[in-house]
Design a protein around this motif. Structure first.
Motif, PDB file in Angstrom:
ATOM      1  N   ILE A 125      -6.963  50.351 118.024  1.00  0.00           N
ATOM      2  CA  ILE A 125      -7.374  51.013 116.946  1.00  0.00           C
ATOM      3  C   ILE A 125      -9.065  51.293 117.108  1.00  0.00           C
ATOM      4  CG2 ILE A 125      -8.274  50.863 114.366  1.00  0.00           C
ATOM      5  CD1 ILE A 125      -5.731  48.956 113.923  1.00  0.00           C
ATOM      6  N   ARG A 126      -9.326  52.405 117.083  1.00  0.00           N
ATOM      7  CA  ARG A 126     -10.546  52.927 117.352  1.00  0.00           C
ATOM      8  C   ARG A 126     -11.281  54.130 116.399  1.00  0.00           C
ATOM      9  NH1 ARG A 126     -11.636  55.113 123.136  1.00  0.00           N
ATOM     10  NH2 ARG A 126      -9.589  55.881 122.873  1.00  0.00           N
ATOM     11  N   GLN A 127     -11.951  53.606 115.197  1.00  0.00           N
ATOM     12  CA  GLN A 127     -12.315  54.543 114.095  1.00  0.00           C
ATOM     13  C   GLN A 127     -13.763  54.575 114.240  1.00  0.00           C
ATOM     14  OE1 GLN A 127     -10.364  53.241 110.791  1.00  0.00           O
ATOM     15  NE2 GLN A 127      -8.187  53.560 111.514  1.00  0.00           N
ATOM     16  N   ILE A 128     -14.212  55.975 114.005  1.00  0.00           N
ATOM     17  CA  ILE A 128     -15.590  56.187 113.869  1.00  0.00           C
ATOM     18  C   ILE A 128     -15.624  56.858 112.297  1.00  0.00           C
ATOM     19  CG2 ILE A 128     -16.119  56.483 116.297  1.00  0.00           C
ATOM     20  CD1 ILE A 128     -16.187  59.624 115.783  1.00  0.00           C
ATOM     21  N   GLY A 129     -16.707  56.597 111.781  1.00  0.00           N
ATOM     22  CA  GLY A 129     -16.915  57.254 110.525  1.00  0.00           C
ATOM     23  C   GLY A 129     -18.559  57.596 110.431  1.00  0.00           C
ATOM     24  N   ILE A 130     -18.676  58.481 109.154  1.00  0.00           N
ATOM     25  CA  ILE A 130     -19.958  58.841 108.873  1.00  0.00           C
ATOM     26  C   ILE A 130     -19.861  59.215 107.289  1.00  0.00           C
ATOM     27  CG2 ILE A 130     -19.282  61.347 109.343  1.00  0.00           C
ATOM     28  CD1 ILE A 130     -22.414  61.862 109.832  1.00  0.00           C
ATOM     29  N   ALA A 131     -20.816  58.511 106.639  1.00  0.00           N
ATOM     30  CA  ALA A 131     -20.824  58.350 105.144  1.00  0.00           C
ATOM     31  C   ALA A 131     -22.527  58.946 104.898  1.00  0.00           C
ATOM     32  CB  ALA A 131     -20.603  57.255 104.581  1.00  0.00           C
ATOM     33  N   THR A 132     -22.473  60.069 104.261  1.00  0.00           N
ATOM     34  CA  THR A 132     -23.875  60.457 103.991  1.00  0.00           C
ATOM     35  C   THR A 132     -24.083  60.943 102.222  1.00  0.00           C
ATOM     36  OG1 THR A 132     -25.500  62.200 104.181  1.00  0.00           O
ATOM     37  CG2 THR A 132     -23.248  62.938 104.511  1.00  0.00           C
ATOM     38  N   ALA A 133     -24.992  60.656 101.660  1.00  0.00           N
ATOM     39  CA  ALA A 133     -25.329  61.259 100.367  1.00  0.00           C
ATOM     40  C   ALA A 133     -26.907  61.637 100.440  1.00  0.00           C
ATOM     41  CB  ALA A 133     -25.328  60.257  99.318  1.00  0.00           C
ATOM     42  N   TRP A 134     -26.990  63.048 100.025  1.00  0.00           N
ATOM     43  CA  TRP A 134     -28.575  63.476 100.246  1.00  0.00           C
ATOM     44  C   TRP A 134     -28.804  64.150  98.837  1.00  0.00           C
ATOM     45  CZ3 TRP A 134     -30.843  61.328 104.146  1.00  0.00           C
ATOM     46  CH2 TRP A 134     -32.086  61.646 104.418  1.00  0.00           C
ATOM     47  N   GLN A 135     -29.959  63.775  98.294  1.00  0.00           N
ATOM     48  CA  GLN A 135     -30.599  64.628  97.247  1.00  0.00           C
ATOM     49  C   GLN A 135     -31.186  65.726  97.780  1.00  0.00           C
ATOM     50  OE1 GLN A 135     -29.715  63.277  93.978  1.00  0.00           O
ATOM     51  NE2 GLN A 135     -30.491  65.501  93.436  1.00  0.00           N
ATOM     52  N   LEU A 136     -30.763  66.869  97.943  1.00  0.00           N
ATOM     53  CA  LEU A 136     -31.328  68.333  98.723  1.00  0.00           C
ATOM     54  C   LEU A 136     -32.862  68.490  97.870  1.00  0.00           C
ATOM     55  CD1 LEU A 136     -28.368  70.090  99.481  1.00  0.00           C
ATOM     56  CD2 LEU A 136     -29.428  68.694 100.985  1.00  0.00           C
ATOM     57  N   ASN A 137     -32.760  68.527  96.412  1.00  0.00           N
ATOM     58  CA  ASN A 137     -33.587  68.718  95.748  1.00  0.00           C
ATOM     59  C   ASN A 137     -33.542  67.971  94.320  1.00  0.00           C
ATOM     60  OD1 ASN A 137     -32.326  70.711  94.473  1.00  0.00           O
ATOM     61  ND2 ASN A 137     -32.959  72.268  96.031  1.00  0.00           N
ATOM     62  N   ASP A 138     -34.384  68.441  93.443  1.00  0.00           N
ATOM     63  CA  ASP A 138     -34.220  68.022  92.118  1.00  0.00           C
ATOM     64  C   ASP A 138     -32.744  68.352  91.689  1.00  0.00           C
ATOM     65  OD1 ASP A 138     -36.469  66.678  92.134  1.00  0.00           O
ATOM     66  OD2 ASP A 138     -37.575  68.151  91.214  1.00  0.00           O
ATOM     67  N   ASN A 139     -32.203  69.550  91.818  1.00  0.00           N
ATOM     68  CA  ASN A 139     -31.082  70.016  91.272  1.00  0.00           C
ATOM     69  C   ASN A 139     -29.953  69.874  92.170  1.00  0.00           C
ATOM     70  OD1 ASN A 139     -33.380  72.554  90.840  1.00  0.00           O
ATOM     71  ND2 ASN A 139     -32.425  71.334  88.767  1.00  0.00           N
ATOM     72  N   TRP A 140     -29.922  69.763  93.557  1.00  0.00           N
ATOM     73  CA  TRP A 140     -28.570  69.919  94.416  1.00  0.00           C
ATOM     74  C   TRP A 140     -28.623  68.280  95.103  1.00  0.00           C
ATOM     75  CZ3 TRP A 140     -24.973  73.456  94.433  1.00  0.00           C
ATOM     76  CH2 TRP A 140     -25.235  74.527  93.855  1.00  0.00           C
TER      77      TRP A 140
END
Length: 780
Positions: A670-685
């Motif tokens: 079993i070889r699994q890679i992952g990426i998780a991201t959360a980003w506040q681009l600006n005050d709205n997005w």
């Protein structure tokens, strides 16, 4: 109990109850609202003097007075401006009644609200007021609207032909219009008649009557709906209905329509009573129309969770989950289970506590979702007794006694049933000084089994089995600290730990049966997996049916680095078990340790900076002479709402073969890679996403992308997900290349800005999925 707010409760004066928001968007949104200047007066304003200033005044004592031209009236926090103010006194001298009539460009403001209107009538004795053709705006917080007439009384406020929105001036994204809005001040709720919800001046919903809270009290009403689409459900729409039944009881009922499956009813009832605090929940679909499940049977879920005190010393706990079929959590998203769960637990426990002892009577069974010919055992009843007494023999010896009586029964007639009676007295001698600690412990496992053979072609079992196993354990630990490290300015600690455990061998093959060993050993024992923190466990198996022999030494330790502010920045732990003699439970060589040492197990955490963190765990198998397990993750988190996490997980094929029993077609690493991201681009997005990919199969495990847009008064988030699922009823795994996916799409719309709350839904969106984001870092 947790407070619920209905769909229309996100309106009107609930905005008065502010909470801390997110500074950037909050500060921008509050630029468009009026603010109170000066110090707020907390005394009763009716007892304060009144100051009146105007261009001219006609005073007819004591009957009336007329003020004209730039009239300004101040009393405490209250400030009133108008073209003219006429004050009249009526009645006898013993009980004079005073009235004020305000005309022309009325502007009233205090520390809570600002009102602009054409005219107003005020009874100065009672402060009862009528304001005509007014516009109001809350002070220091969002919330505004207009009313044809506003009746302000001591116990209520009534707005006729009125509107409300939390949007800033010149922004009409949404509003509520009603023929009457009545706010009950003491009871903290409001009534709306003939209410219409508008989006951009377009009517969306109509409610003949609705009631909602305007304070901390809960009220019945509609909660935010949930709608979207998936490859299995089709288009769906769920409308939660909240019912405030009593101060200690409430319920949420949610009808959900799925175009491919039909109507599903979901309900959750919460209570706080003599049993404690708990939740009853249910989900029901009478006839699943989905073409790959068309069995005609109802599909349902039952859930009960309870935790609390019956009386001063009694505790009652319930953890009960039951579903109609093994595919339920694969086909439906539920807060009470997920597709990665292999079973559901059904447990009841009643406990009695005293300072030196406690007793618990319980019953437990499991609903297994895998297809097996024989399921696990249930315990009914199970009685556990614990006794503690510290400070014996001049405070040198601590004593504890654990005892249990339990009955095991299986749904399969071929499996034996049994009563197990167990006693486990323990004496320990904890010794410590500034150089370290030494704990000497001895205990005795004394167990009696009364077994009964199953029916039909079942195996023979001994009707009576006695097992007595003594144990000795010694544990030595110390902490060494030094400022002389390879890194200037850091303090390093070295924390070595050594443990020796001895238990003689007892053949336990006559306890239960291991015929179906994929269910475990005996009645309730399972081989435990090892990491660094489990190396110092006493036993290799959970439960009491398999207590392996032991003549072993565990060596390990942790080193830590602290900066000049005494914050831990790095730690590293390493350990291994040395088997002086093989550990075994019977004469079956498969159940013996075929090695002189366990795998090396390592754990590490590194706080690289305030934004960067790394964590890793590693196991090296000394028998296979290869890496057996490895997990690592690195995360960049410059703020609470912004993060990027990269992860990697590895499990060797040989490790799987050694530790997993039963049929298994996953015959590879079993070889699994992952990426998780959360980003506040600006005050709205804001954007949220995660993806996990199996390198061995070269196929994705799960993919999710979500986007959120938020303003001062509304927000919407859209999410799309594709993830592995179990095969359909007519499908089956034929090779390791077989994978089956489910696709889903969802939209959630919320009103925001009320109470100055402008936070995003990033954390909620991150938790979506069969592999939700987790914060594994112990150093922050």
């Amino acid at each position: 109990m947790k407070k619920y707010y209905s769909f229309l409760s996100l309106s009107i004066l609930s905005a008065l109850y502010s909470q801390s928001g997110y500074a950037d968007l909050t500060s921008q949104c509050l630029l468009g609202v009026p603010h109170f200047s000066g110090e707020v007066v907390t005394t009763d304003p009716n007892e304060l003097p009144v100051y009146i200033d105007s261009d001219s005044a006609e005073i007819n004592q004591p009957n009336n007075a007329l003020y004209r031209g730039n009239v300004q009236v101040e009393q405490g926090n209250r400030k009133l401006r108008a073209d003219s103010v006429f004050i009249e006194q009526k009645g006898d001298k013993q009980d004079p009644q005073r009235y004020a009539y305000i005309n022309g460009n009325m502007n009233y403001q205090d520390n809570l609200v600002q009102v602009v209107g054409e005219k107003a009538d005020i009874h100065l004795n009672t402060q009862d007021s009528n304001i005509y053709h007014s516009n109001y705006q809350f002070v220091g917080r969002q919330g505004r609207g207009n009313a044809e007439k506003a009746e302000l009384r001591q116990d209520y406020r009534l707005l006729k032909n009125a509107t409300f929105t939390s949007c800033l001036p010149d922004n009409n994204s949404w509003k509520i219009r009603a023929s009457e809005m009545k706010q009950h001040i003491k009871e903290e709720y409001a009534d709306l008649w003939n209410a219409v919800f508008y989006v951009k001046d377009v009517p969306i919903f109509y409610f003949p009557y609705v009631q909602f809270p305007i304070g901390d009290r809960r009220r019945s009403g509609l909660l935010m709906p949930d709608f979207g689409a998936s490859s299995t459900d089709g288009y769906y729409y769920a409308q939660p209905i909240y019912l405030n039944l009593a101060p200690n009881y409430d319920m949420t009922v949610t009808p959900k329509y799925m175009s491919r499956r039909g109507w599903q009813w979901l309900g959750e009832a919460r209570y706080l009573n003599i049993l404690g605090s708990g939740i009853f929940a249910g989900e029901y679909l009478k006839n699943d129309r989905y073409e790959n499940y068309n069995k005609g049977d109802p599909r349902y879920l039952l859930y009960w969770q309870n935790s609390g005190s019956l009386w001063d010393n009694w505790r009652f706990n319930v953890n009960y989950t039951k579903v109609s079929d093994r595919r339920y959590f694969n086909d439906f998203t539920s807060p009470y289970g997920k597709s990665t769960d292999g079973y559901a637990t059904q447990n009841f426990a009643l406990s009695y506590y005293q300072p030196n002892y406690n007793i618990t009577v319980s019953a437990t069974q499991f609903q297994v979702f895998d297809t097996v010919s024989v399921g696990p055992y249930r315990t009914l009843p199970q009685i556990d007794f614990n006794y503690y007494r510290d400070g014996l023999a001049n405070d040198l010896i601590d004593f504890s006694l654990y005892s249990q009586a339990v009955h095991f029964q299986n749904d399969s007639d071929v499996m034996p049933s049994a009563w197990r009676f167990h006693m486990e007295p323990t004496f320990s001698m904890p010794l410590a000084n500034r150089y370290g600690s030494l704990n000497l412990e001895t205990k005795l496992y004394a167990t009696h089994y009364s077994q009964k053979k199953g029916d039909g072609a079942s195996e023979e079992v001994d009707s009576s089995v006695n097992r007595v196993i003594p144990q000795f354990k010694a544990e030595l630990a110390t902490v060494l600290a030094s400022n002389q490290t390879l890194i200037d300015g850091y303090t390093q600690t070295i924390e070595p730990k050594v443990q020796y455990v001895y238990r003689p061998y007892r053949n336990q093959s006559n306890i239960g049966t291991d015929r179906y060993s994929y269910l475990g050993f005996g009645y309730d024992s399972i081989l435990l997996q090892q990491d660094f923190y489990s190396l110092f466990n006493d036993r290799r198996y959970s439960g009491l049916d398999r207590i392996s022999s032991a003549n072993q030494v565990t060596i390990g330790g942790t080193t830590r680095f602290f900066d000049k502010d005494a914050d831990e920045r790095f730690n590293f732990s390493l350990g291994q078990i040395l088997y002086l003699t093989p550990s075994k439970i019977d004469e079956n060589t498969d159940n013996q340790t075929q090695r002189t040492s366990s795998s090396w197990a390592a754990e590490a955490n590194w706080k690289i900076s305030e934004q960067w963190n790394w964590k890793g765990s590693y196991q090296y198998d000394t028998l296979l002479k290869e890496t057996s397990l490895m997990n690592t993750a690195v995360e960049y988190r410059p703020s609470a709402e912004n993060l990027i996490q990269l992860s990697y997980r590895y499990v060797s094929e040989k490790y799987i073969d050694q530790n997993l029993t039963g049929s298994n077609i996953y015959d590879q690493n079993i070889r699994q890679i992952g990426i998780a991201t959360a980003w506040q681009l600006n005050d709205n997005w804001a954007i949220v996403g995660h993806a996990y990919h199996d390198i061995s199969l070269n196929k994705p495990v799960e993919q999710y992308i979500g986007v959120e847009y938020r303003t001062c008064c509304w927000r919407v988030n859209v999410g799309a997900r594709r993830y592995l699922t179990a095969p359909k009823e007519e499908q089956q795994y034929t090779s390791r290349e077989d994978v089956f996916y489910t696709n889903s799409f969802g939209i959630n719309f919320e009103l925001s800005g009320l109470g100055n709350r402008h936070g995003s839904s990033v954390s909620k969106m991150l938790s979506t999925g069969i592999i939700p984001y987790s914060d594994p870092f112990s150093l922050r």
